[in-house]
Design an enzyme around this catalytic site. Structure first.
Site, PDB file in Angstrom:
ATOM      1  N   HIS A  99       0.835  -1.210   0.000  1.00 41.86           N
ATOM      2  CA  HIS A  99       0.000   0.000   0.000  1.00 41.86           C
ATOM      3  C   HIS A  99       0.869   1.259   0.000  1.00 41.86           C
ATOM      4  CE1 HIS A  99      -3.183  -2.822   1.015  1.00 41.86           C
ATOM      5  NE2 HIS A  99      -2.412  -3.245   2.004  1.00 41.86           N
ATOM      6  N   SER A 121      16.166  15.438 -21.335  1.00 44.34           N
ATOM      7  CA  SER A 121      15.135  16.473 -21.438  1.00 44.34           C
ATOM      8  C   SER A 121      15.643  17.574 -22.346  1.00 44.34           C
ATOM      9  CB  SER A 121      14.813  17.043 -20.051  1.00 44.34           C
ATOM     10  OG  SER A 121      14.050  18.230 -20.160  1.00 44.34           O
TER      11      SER A 121
END
Length: 456
Positions: free
Chosen positions: A171, A295
């Site tokens: 979780h 990038s």
């Protein structure tokens, strides 16, 4: 505009064409023609080897060699000739029949039996066997070898990192530690199961005429056991026989085939996302490659592009193969033509698979475990030792062990000292206290190492 990798509509034939080369000879129109020619030739040879069909006497060694040569030497010029014939016939399978009649026109022995090319066959008799051969060839020569490469790479990670502890997350929250290698081993085991399922998947075929009842066959040769004849022929091609069909082989096996590939791909998507997340958490570093840019505006970026590329292409692959699996088993009455155009895309989903598999392997090749970071993270999460402590407390009958550890640890960052002090106060044997005191988040890994070693 000339067709090239720059002008191709599909990225499979454009940007990524070098990654799907192994599939082109199998699933291209050339590949389909090649398999159709092979099936037609083998059918003619089967007829000639049957004593009850006296109109087609046994072929001489030379005649069989000539026919075998047509199959073995089938080339792009042959395929182009079939397309040229099709422009007149407007029927692709009939064009193959006429092509073969052309090829044998100077062979006296074969010309005499030329009308037995495509004898009693519906087009789908030839097509379904061709598709079966395409899938069988792709599975054995391309897909399973690619799967094995991936399994081998992830197995290498499992073995290399089997002792490196990792803070698990359930979780998204800190949980009992594992090792990097054990998490890789989990993936390997899952992939191996799917490998076996595809390896053992049935690939079916039929050759029983226009509606599956040997109507034409029996009208010409009523005394031949065409049911047995059909089985012998189909299995001689290395395909399992389907005795009950309409005009078409119902394609259930194709759904089963693609479902196995989709399951394998889904496991790889899960793997891609986990690695992406581990990179984001700084659990793994990525080796940089000189000249690469992450990038267009942020020079520092080293992005997990290989795992992202894989995930995207596997999504496309699964979408295509899921559609084929859902559509192909459905055909109105004894057949409709909706499967025909869909079947021309048999190789498309697998093409996207190859792109993805190569990307995942490339991503793996750049990985480097950031062990100092992993150890630091473990050292910041001593609360994960609540599990072994409360379990030992249960063994020795201490009241409400879970609740006591919950009060100490739930939602809190617990220090090493706090855990040590808690252990010291426990009413358990001294040797058990010492054993618990020796535990650290980095050593509380259960049988993770042994499980990796048992994987093989």
């Amino acid at each position: 505009m000339q067709l090239s990798t720059l002008t191709a509509l599909s990225p499979l034939d454009g940007r990524y064409q070098d990654k799907v080369t192994p599939l082109r000879a199998i699933f291209s129109e050339f590949g389909l023609m090649k398999f159709r020619v092979a099936v037609e030739v083998r059918w003619l040879q089967k007829l000639a080897s049957t004593a009850d069909i006296t109109e087609v006497p046994p072929f001489s060694t030379q005649a069989n060699a000539f026919l075998d040569g047509i199959v073995a030497n089938f080339n792009e010029a042959d395929a182009a000739r079939i397309k040229e014939i099709e422009r007149t016939t407007n029927h692709d399978v009939k064009a193959v029949e006429y092509f073969l009649k052309e090829k044998i026109q100077n062979e006296v022995e074969l010309v005499k039996v030329s009308e037995f090319i495509h004898f009693a066959c519906t087009s789908e008799d030839i097509n379904n066997l061709s598709h079966a051969l395409m899938l069988s060839t792709a599975r054995d020569e391309v897909i399973l070898p690619e799967w094995q490469k991936l399994i081998d790479e992830i197995t290498r990670l499992a073995e290399e990192y089997k002792t490196i502890p990792l803070l698990s997350r359930t979780h998204g929250q800190p949980a009992s530690p594992s090792t990097v290698g054990k998490e890789m081993a989990n993936v390997v085991y899952r992939l191996k199961r799917q490998f076996k399922q595809l390896q053992n998947a049935e690939i079916l075929g039929k050759i029983n005429g226009a509606v599956g009842n040997y109507n034409a066959h029996l009208s010409a040769y009523p005394n031949i056991d065409w049911h047995k004849f059909s089985e012998e022929f189909v299995t001689s091609l290395g395909i399992q026989w389907n005795p009950y069909t309409t005009q078409i082989e119902p394609h259930d096996y194709i759904t089963e085939f693609f479902d196995a590939v989709v399951r394998f791909n889904t496991i790889i998507i899960d793997f891609d996302r986990d690695l992406w997340g581990y990179i984001a958490l700084n659990h793994f570093k990525q080796r940089t490659i000189a000249g690469e840019i992450g990038s267009s505006t942020m020079p520092h970026k080293v992005n997990p592009i290989d795992f992202e590329n894989s995930e995207g292409n596997l999504g496309l692959a699964n979408a295509v193969m899921t559609h084929l699996g859902q559509k192909l088993p459905i055909s109105r009455w004894q057949r409709d033509l909706t499967d025909s155009t869909v079947l021309r895309n048999l190789g498309v989903g697998l093409g996207y698979c190859l792109i993805a598999y190569a990307s995942t392997r490339k991503g793996i090749s750049k990985l480097e475990v950031n062990q100092p970071h992993l150890l630091e993270e473990l050292n910041q999460n001593w609360e994960v030792l609540a599990e072994p402590i409360q379990t030992v407390m249960r063994r020795y009958g201490i009241e409400k062990p879970y609740e006591k550890l919950k009060e100490l640890t739930r939602g809190k960052r617990v220090t090493e000292q706090a855990m040590r002090e808690f252990i010291d106060k426990l009413d358990i044997p001294q040797e058990e206290k010492l054993r618990l005191q020796k535990l650290t988040p980095a050593t509380y890994i259960g049988a993770a190492v042994e499980l990796v070693e048992k994987l093989s």
